[in-house]
Enzyme design. Structure first.
Site, PDB file in Angstrom:
ATOM      1  N   ASP A 184      -4.631   8.244   2.806  1.00 60.04           N
ATOM      2  CA  ASP A 184      -4.104   6.963   3.282  1.00 60.04           C
ATOM      3  C   ASP A 184      -5.003   6.425   4.397  1.00 60.04           C
ATOM      4  OD1 ASP A 184      -2.424   4.810   3.613  1.00 60.04           O
ATOM      5  OD2 ASP A 184      -0.971   5.903   4.837  1.00 60.04           O
ATOM      6  N   GLU A 185      -5.036   5.096   4.554  1.00 57.69           N
ATOM      7  CA  GLU A 185      -5.804   4.441   5.626  1.00 57.69           C
ATOM      8  C   GLU A 185      -7.247   4.949   5.659  1.00 57.69           C
ATOM      9  OE1 GLU A 185      -4.589   1.986   7.065  1.00 57.69           O
ATOM     10  OE2 GLU A 185      -2.443   2.204   7.411  1.00 57.69           O
ATOM     11  N   ARG A 214      -0.347 -10.175  10.647  1.00 58.99           N
ATOM     12  CA  ARG A 214       0.933  -9.607  11.090  1.00 58.99           C
ATOM     13  C   ARG A 214       2.071 -10.602  10.867  1.00 58.99           C
ATOM     14  NH1 ARG A 214      -0.192  -5.361   9.886  1.00 58.99           N
ATOM     15  NH2 ARG A 214      -2.035  -6.443   9.111  1.00 58.99           N
ATOM     16  N   LYS A 243       0.811  -1.214   0.000  1.00 64.35           N
ATOM     17  CA  LYS A 243       0.000   0.000   0.000  1.00 64.35           C
ATOM     18  C   LYS A 243       0.844   1.264   0.000  1.00 64.35           C
ATOM     19  CE  LYS A 243      -1.535   1.171   4.029  1.00 64.35           C
ATOM     20  NZ  LYS A 243      -0.813   2.433   4.319  1.00 64.35           N
ATOM     21  N   THR A 244       1.827   1.330   0.878  1.00 65.29           N
ATOM     22  CA  THR A 244       2.610   2.560   1.018  1.00 65.29           C
ATOM     23  C   THR A 244       3.375   2.880  -0.258  1.00 65.29           C
ATOM     24  OG1 THR A 244       2.842   2.119   3.389  1.00 65.29           O
ATOM     25  CG2 THR A 244       4.349   3.731   2.411  1.00 65.29           C
ATOM     26  N   GLN A 263      -9.461  -4.051   7.622  1.00 66.91           N
ATOM     27  CA  GLN A 263      -8.572  -3.629   8.705  1.00 66.91           C
ATOM     28  C   GLN A 263      -9.097  -2.384   9.420  1.00 66.91           C
ATOM     29  OE1 GLN A 263      -4.175  -4.214   8.074  1.00 66.91           O
ATOM     30  NE2 GLN A 263      -4.769  -4.330   5.929  1.00 66.91           N
TER      31      GLN A 263
END
Length: 742
Positions: free
Chosen positions: A225-226, A605, A39-40, A256
């Protein structure tokens, strides 16, 4: 660098979906970025591509995220791709961007001078001052709860009038009245709180058409973002800025979204296509982080949620090890298994800093911390406080310490102030001074304060406290858990915690209950354990928290704190209904879906290995039999899990108890008695069913001792051990490590 070369560098190494997201032209775009899908990189590459390939002016691009750390990382990455040009891009958190806008136009909102931003502590102090000035000391509205309620209402764009009109009881009306006073006091000081930064920016852009239009025209492209973590105010902000051109790119993952409790609204991302007609949707489903088996469990874990946008994670990574599920009899056995798995991972070449143990609530850390300490495994508690460093734990222990040592000034001061009894710092200092001068202990000084001319409410309260503690001094050899229970009840500690914060008191009181159960477990291990012995054990545990910053440690944390992180090996603990999912979610379908998303976050994770654990009973909540396994486990196909322990299957409930075979007891005793941490782990001789001859064992506190006799079999057997300098102790086998024969 030539422009074509620059663009090629930006697109290099991206997969097809990522490249489409980066190169998307005009119009709204929603990128559903699954866990570990890059994503980043896509977000920062799109920022750079807009400037380098599409010729968008850097100062016409706005990129917003949620944390200063994320904003800083984004800025650094874009600068690497674009060089100095990137400095003109507006990159920041929602709050920093809104503050930047407000400072430019503060006069339009009626502010006289420079805005003063009140942080959370400042806001709390102001609310406390208002309550104090009102003289309503018996008002059920408490400062921390009021601040939380006001903040949540602001995030949902609810004003005091609406809160008051929609409140069913007097609590909401009290909050609304306090809110008006609070806002008025802020404005008197040209002050705003963090929630105001967003609200006032939205009001400015909405109500002052020329200013709103200017920013909507200036920012030709908006990137968020997010996006799954946005609240109502943040949605309104980006809608106002994008309403003319529709060039908004939102990157996020509805699976998420785990912050509903602080205002995040998952329907913002689920309804993105409705809010921004003509949206192009891209699904980034290729995962670069985890093994295939971990992703199989992750996909199954979230599949039952109705409120989600369909996506299935896949990877070209290896299948990897099976996901393990360990079903324990109680939390102590669960914690020992966690320590054992950590040792196995390290023996397999893993680094401690790449291992994490996750739990749903902070109170679960106690048993895990103690298991790590017994195994001499260095650890750190991330985003929280080590169990024995928590205020409520130290408060209760202070009373025991005073019984053991009435000269302990630190413990006296803590006990005198928790709960407060009308004795302030000056009163306490006077008692301490008199006790030193007259050579008496602190309890005696409190009892004789009036005799020495010290009168008043505070001294009388301390005299009552001392009189009560004096009645407990003769009982110092009793079981510590009995005294802790009695003290907590007698001093009204539960009510004291509730008076501090209506929102947090239950979690904090859970730590008190966990302390009591930890003491009970210690007593089960040592028949002769009294207050002094217990306090010595606690001191060892607390000291182990103080490790060097540069020392490699396993990470312990809640799942919420693990968001955005990744580890080679992850252990997710406490998978029982009522714990994970949390009991507060069991009657609310929306909260239960968020709990399921939280479990999905925990699973994703893990890069290489994933271990899930559950316990039949947790003594702190008195569930001693028949506890339900987490419904999330029953939603995972059984063939995806390798089940360990003496229980048979991951059904909806724990299977019926059955007696362990001699072989099983022997194997478990052998596992639980592996070597303590000492660099590379070397397994020592397993404990036998009975210990005979001159057998030596090690205890975490007493060191090496000689076994004199054994009563019983298996892990619950009690061994009589002679420790040089400590005398003879009776200790449960599982608390000892065999070290050979003398």
């Amino acid at each position: 660098m030539h422009r074509d070369d620059s663009v090629s560098a930006i697109l290099e190494g991206l997969n097809e979906i990522q490249a489409r997201g980066v190169a998307h032209g005009e119009g709204p775009l929603l990128i559903l970025a699954g866990a570990g899908s890059g994503k980043t990189r896509v977000l920062t590459s799109r920022l750079a591509h807009l400037v380098a390939a599409r010729g968008v002016a850097p100062d016409a691009v706005l990129a917003v995220t949620f944390t200063n750390k994320a904003a800083g990382e984004m800025r650094v990455r874009v600068q690497k791709l674009l060089g100095p040009t990137a400095q003109a891009i507006w990159i920041g958190t929602f709050h920093s961007i809104c503050l930047r806008i407000l400072r430019r136009h503060q006069e339009a909102l009626g502010f006289r001078g420079n805005l003063t931003v009140f942080d959370a502590d400042d806001s709390l102090s102001l609310i406390r001052q208002i309550l104090k000035e009102s003289g309503k000391t018996d008002d059920p509205v408490r400062a921390a709860d009021a601040r939380s309620a006001i903040s949540l209402a602001k995030n949902r764009m609810i004003d005091p009038e609406r809160l008051e009109s929609e409140s069913a009881g007097p609590g909401g009306r009290r909050i609304a009245r306090l809110w008006r006073l609070y806002d008025a006091r802020l404005r008197e000081q040209d002050g705003v709180d963090f929630d105001d930064l967003l609200l006032l920016a939205v009001r400015l852009l909405r109500e002052n058409r020329s200013i709103g239009d200017a920013y909507a025209q200036r920012f030709r492209h908006i990137l968020v973002d997010e996006y799954q973590d946005t609240n109502r105010v943040q949605l309104e902000l980006v809608r106002r800025l994008a309403e003319r051109h529709g060039n908004i790119c939102a990157v996020g993952d509805d699976d998420q979204s785990i912050y509903r409790w602080r205002g995040a609204d998952v329907t913002n991302i689920l309804g993105f296509e409705r809010h921004f007609p003509g949206t192009a949707v891209l699904r980034m489903e290729q995962n670069y982080r985890s093994t295939r088996r971990i992703l199989d469990v992750a996909n199954a874990a979230v599949l039952k949620n109705a409120g989600r946008m369909p996506k299935t994670l896949w990877t070209e990574n290896e299948p990897g090890e099976a996901v393990r599920l360990f079903l324990a009899e109680d939390e102590e056995q669960e914690a020992r298994h966690v320590a054992r798995r950590i040792r196995e991972e390290v023996r397999g070449g893993a680094s401690l800093s790449h291992l994490a143990v996750l739990y749903r609530t902070h109170a679960q850390s106690r048993a895990i911390e103690e298991a790590c300490i017994r195994a001499e495994i260095p650890y750190r508690v991330l985003g929280g406080i080590a169990f024995y460093q928590r205020k409520e734990v130290k408060d209760l222990l202070a009373y025991l310490r005073l019984l053991a040592n009435p000269h302990d000034e630190v413990s006296f001061r803590r006990a005198a102030l928790a709960p407060r009894r009308g004795a302030g710092e000056m009163t306490i200092d006077r008692i301490l001074s008199e006790a030193r001068a007259r050579g008496v202990d602190l309890l005696t000084a409190c009892e004789r304060a009036r005799e020495w001319g010290m009168e008043g409410r505070g001294f009388a309260a301390l005299a009552d406290l001392a009189a009560y503690l004096m009645t407990l001094v003769p009982r110092i050899d009793e079981k510590p858990h009995v005294l802790l229970e009695e003290i907590a009840h007698q001093i009204g500690y539960r009510e004291y915690l509730r008076s501090q914060s209506e929102a947090e008191w239950e979690d904090r009181f859970a730590h008190v209950l966990e302390l009591i159960e930890g003491a009970r477990g210690y007593e089960d291990a040592e028949e002769s354990a009294g207050v002094v012995d217990f306090l010595e054990q606690v001191a060892l545990y607390a000291q182990s928290d103080k490790l060097r910053d540069d020392e490699e440690r396993v990470t312990l944390m809640t799942v919420h704190n693990a968001k955005g992180l990744e580890f080679d090996a992850v252990l997710v603990t406490g998978l029982e209904d009522g714990l994970f999912p949390h009991i507060s979610s069991l009657t609310d379908p929306e909260e239960l879906e968020e709990e399921r998303r939280l479990f999905y976050v925990a699973v994703t994770r893990a890069r290489r290995t994933l271990t899930l654990t559950a316990s039949r009973s947790r003594r702190r909540i008195n569930r001693m039999a028949g506890s339900d396994l987490s419904r999330f486990l029953s939603e995972i196909p059984e063939e995806l899990l390798e089940i360990e322990g003496r229980l048979h299957a991951a059904t909806a409930r724990f299977p019926a108890r059955r007696a362990a075979t001699a072989k099983e007891l022997h194997e478990e005793a052998a596992q639980d008695s592996e070597d303590e941490w000492d660099g590379p782990i070397i397994a020592r001789e397993p404990a036998a069913a009975r210990v005979a001859g001159r057998t030596l064992v090690r205890h975490v506190r007493y060191g090496i001792g000689e076994v004199l006799s054994v009563d019983g079999e298996g892990e619950k057997a009690r061994l009589e051990v002679r420790f040089p300098g400590w005398g003879t102790k009776k200790i449960v086998r599982s608390y000892l490590v065999p070290v050979g024969r003398g």
